[in-house]
Design a protein around this motif. Structure first.
Motif, mmCIF file in Angstrom:
data_model
loop_
_atom_site.group_PDB
_atom_site.id
_atom_site.type_symbol
_atom_site.label_atom_id
_atom_site.label_comp_id
_atom_site.label_asym_id
_atom_site.label_seq_id
_atom_site.Cartn_x
_atom_site.Cartn_y
_atom_site.Cartn_z
ATOM 1 N N TYR A 44 -3.039 -2.808 13.532
ATOM 2 C CA TYR A 44 -3.790 -3.789 13.003
ATOM 3 C C TYR A 44 -4.353 -3.290 11.797
ATOM 4 O O TYR A 44 -4.765 -4.268 10.933
ATOM 5 N N ILE A 45 -4.520 -1.880 11.285
ATOM 6 C CA ILE A 45 -4.952 -1.483 10.140
ATOM 7 C C ILE A 45 -4.056 -1.544 8.942
ATOM 8 O O ILE A 45 -4.147 -1.971 7.940
ATOM 9 N N GLY A 46 -2.742 -1.205 9.089
ATOM 10 C CA GLY A 46 -1.633 -1.026 8.107
ATOM 11 C C GLY A 46 -1.426 0.518 7.985
ATOM 12 O O GLY A 46 -1.993 1.151 8.389
ATOM 13 N N GLY A 69 -9.491 -3.520 12.926
ATOM 14 C CA GLY A 69 -8.331 -3.546 12.196
ATOM 15 C C GLY A 69 -8.453 -4.527 11.028
ATOM 16 O O GLY A 69 -8.048 -4.111 9.837
ATOM 17 N N HIS A 70 -9.119 -5.648 11.336
ATOM 18 C CA HIS A 70 -9.286 -6.669 10.280
ATOM 19 C C HIS A 70 -10.305 -6.123 9.001
ATOM 20 O O HIS A 70 -10.127 -6.169 7.981
ATOM 21 N N SER A 95 -4.680 2.765 3.826
ATOM 22 C CA SER A 95 -5.960 1.603 3.784
ATOM 23 C C SER A 95 -7.037 2.576 3.328
ATOM 24 O O SER A 95 -6.924 4.030 3.250
ATOM 25 N N ARG A 145 -8.005 -3.523 7.168
ATOM 26 C CA ARG A 145 -6.924 -4.207 6.503
ATOM 27 C C ARG A 145 -7.400 -5.006 5.330
ATOM 28 O O ARG A 145 -6.987 -4.899 4.294
ATOM 29 N N ASN A 185 1.008 -1.179 -0.055
ATOM 30 C CA ASN A 185 0.163 -0.027 0.008
ATOM 31 C C ASN A 185 0.814 1.211 0.126
ATOM 32 O O ASN A 185 0.400 2.394 -0.495
#
Length: 428
Positions: free
Chosen positions: A304-306, A402-403, A309, A406, A123
């Motif tokens: 947890y998100i990165g 987060g899931h 995004s 992401r 990303n």
């Protein structure tokens, strides 16, 4: 708290809370191109940039700092080559002079630079290639805005490393963050270990927030809030954070101290906390401890998100501010956790459609939601397990969000980019 964990948390703060000039995505482009010119050793006659979709998304609508109001990926790349200081990292464009801006305009108009979408990359990905006659240089940034993973000169690899080295080199492990340990750290931290980095965050971010309130930057979200909604502490907290973004997104040359790679997030985790500290006459010691909470909670959620995004980072930063305000109030661990849950259960769905003036409004909404989440938690009210993405406790809810950010929003991210670059006909 064990010394290893304590040192880890101090290192996270020192690594994350660094100064940056302007929006960090155009700065990453400028940094890569400036570094490529430095490696080449002379002014190139051709520049090629290969960029991930999220970099393109976050550069398309924002003013490049110190550019005289210019926008665009080509501007960021050329300005980095012409007037950038590669040794200054995220402050690469601080040394730009008026004549550099004029030269950049000419070179962009002449088509010296091309920018292309890089397919199948992370990303956050920036590849800068510069050419002069038979000579060339190439610099690649991956996952973090200053994380150079590859340098090539005249076809010979001079540096190549894995992205994971960034965390190892910094002596930190974000996976060890938990709300309980963050609160314990805030209670136990020796202020002298964090005062320099947090003091710099307060000073820089307060200055740009005031600039946004004093002058006409961007969409003037901060000024509008104060003009239309009064001067209570909630409005001031939202307005101050928004105003810093107003100025920053419009190209203000003042630096900010970032959080999770973002100046907007750095402003959001600090200005509301400072505003409430002033309102409640909180001591400097307690303010610094609260800033440990806000910054580390934001980093914890963003982990947890990165890096980039479709999930708006103002939300994770807003959660940090809400948690810190609750901490200053004297809230319990459960109440601080419920503040975060309430915030994510409310505004967790705000999407990131690039860096631009509306970021200020999203910041205001996120801070307002966090303050509401705090007020609800203090009164014993909140969203419960099984209600949407809310799970049994704060840690599971953070991982749940987060899931979604992401993984679940990966397709959304692509659609947002395609709409922005005209590849989707929304009338079809």
């Amino acid at each position: 708290m064990e010394k290893a964990l304590y040192d880890n948390y101090v290192n996270i703060l020192k690594h994350e809370l660094i100064p940056a000039l302007g929006c960090t995505e155009p700065i990453a482009i400028a940094y890569a191109s400036a570094k490529a010119r430095q490696v080449l050793g002379e002014m190139p006659d051709r520049i090629e940039m290969n960029l991930s979709g999220n970099i393109i998304k976050n550069v398309k609508g924002v003013t490049v700092p110190n550019s005289g109001g210019l926008r665009g990926m080509e501007v960021a790349a050329v300005l980095g080559v012409v007037g950038g200081n590669a040794d200054a990292a995220l402050e690469v464009l601080e040394s730009v002079k008026p004549e550099d801006i004029e030269e950049t305009k000419k070179l962009v108009a002449a088509g010296i630079c091309t920018c292309e979408l890089a397919e199948g990359v992370a990303n956050l990905y920036v590849e800068a290639k510069v050419y002069k006659g038979e000579h060339s240089a190439e610099v690649t940034i991956l996952d973090h805005h200053t994380n150079i993973v590859k340098i090539v000169k005249d076809g010979k690899v001079e540096l190549e490393r894995k992205s994971e080295d960034e965390n190892t080199d910094a002596g930190m492990d974000k996976s060890k963050l938990t709300l309980k340990d963050i609160i314990d750290f805030a209670n136990e931290v020796k202020i002298e270990d964090v005062k320099e980095v947090l003091g710099r965050q307060l000073q820089m971010n307060r200055t740009i927030a005031q600039e946004g309130l004093d002058n006409t930057w961007g969409a003037q979200v901060g000024k509008t809030l104060l003009a239309s909604r009064g001067n209570d502490v909630i409005t001031r907290a939202c307005a101050r954070a928004a105003a810093g973004s107003d100025a920053r997104m419009a190209g203000c040359s003042l630096p900010v101290v970032i959080n999770s790679g973002s100046g907007n997030q750095g402003i959001t985790v600090s200005m509301p906390v400072l505003t409430y500290a002033e309102e409640w006459n909180i001591s400097e010691d307690k303010l610094y401890r609260a800033l440990c909470v806000s910054n580390l909670v934001s980093v914890h959620i963003k982990y947890y998100i990165g890096s980039l995004s479709a999930f708006c980072g103002a939300v994770s930063a807003g959660c940090g501010s809400g948690a810190a305000i609750a901490y200053m109030y004297g809230a319990s661990y459960d109440q601080i956790g419920q503040t975060i849950i309430n915030t994510l259960g409310n505004v967790g769905g705000i999407v990131c459609d690039g860096a631009k003036s509306s970021c200020a409004a999203k910041i205001a909404s996120s801070v307002n939601a966090a303050i509401l989440g705090f007020q609800m938690a203090i009164e014993g009210k909140g969203f419960q397990n099984g209600e949407g993405i809310v799970l049994e406790d704060v840690e599971q809810t953070i991982k749940s969000m987060g899931h979604v950010g992401r993984v679940g929003m990966a397709g959304t991210d692509i659609d947002i980019l395609n709409i922005m670059i005209g590849k989707i006909d929304v009338n079809a």
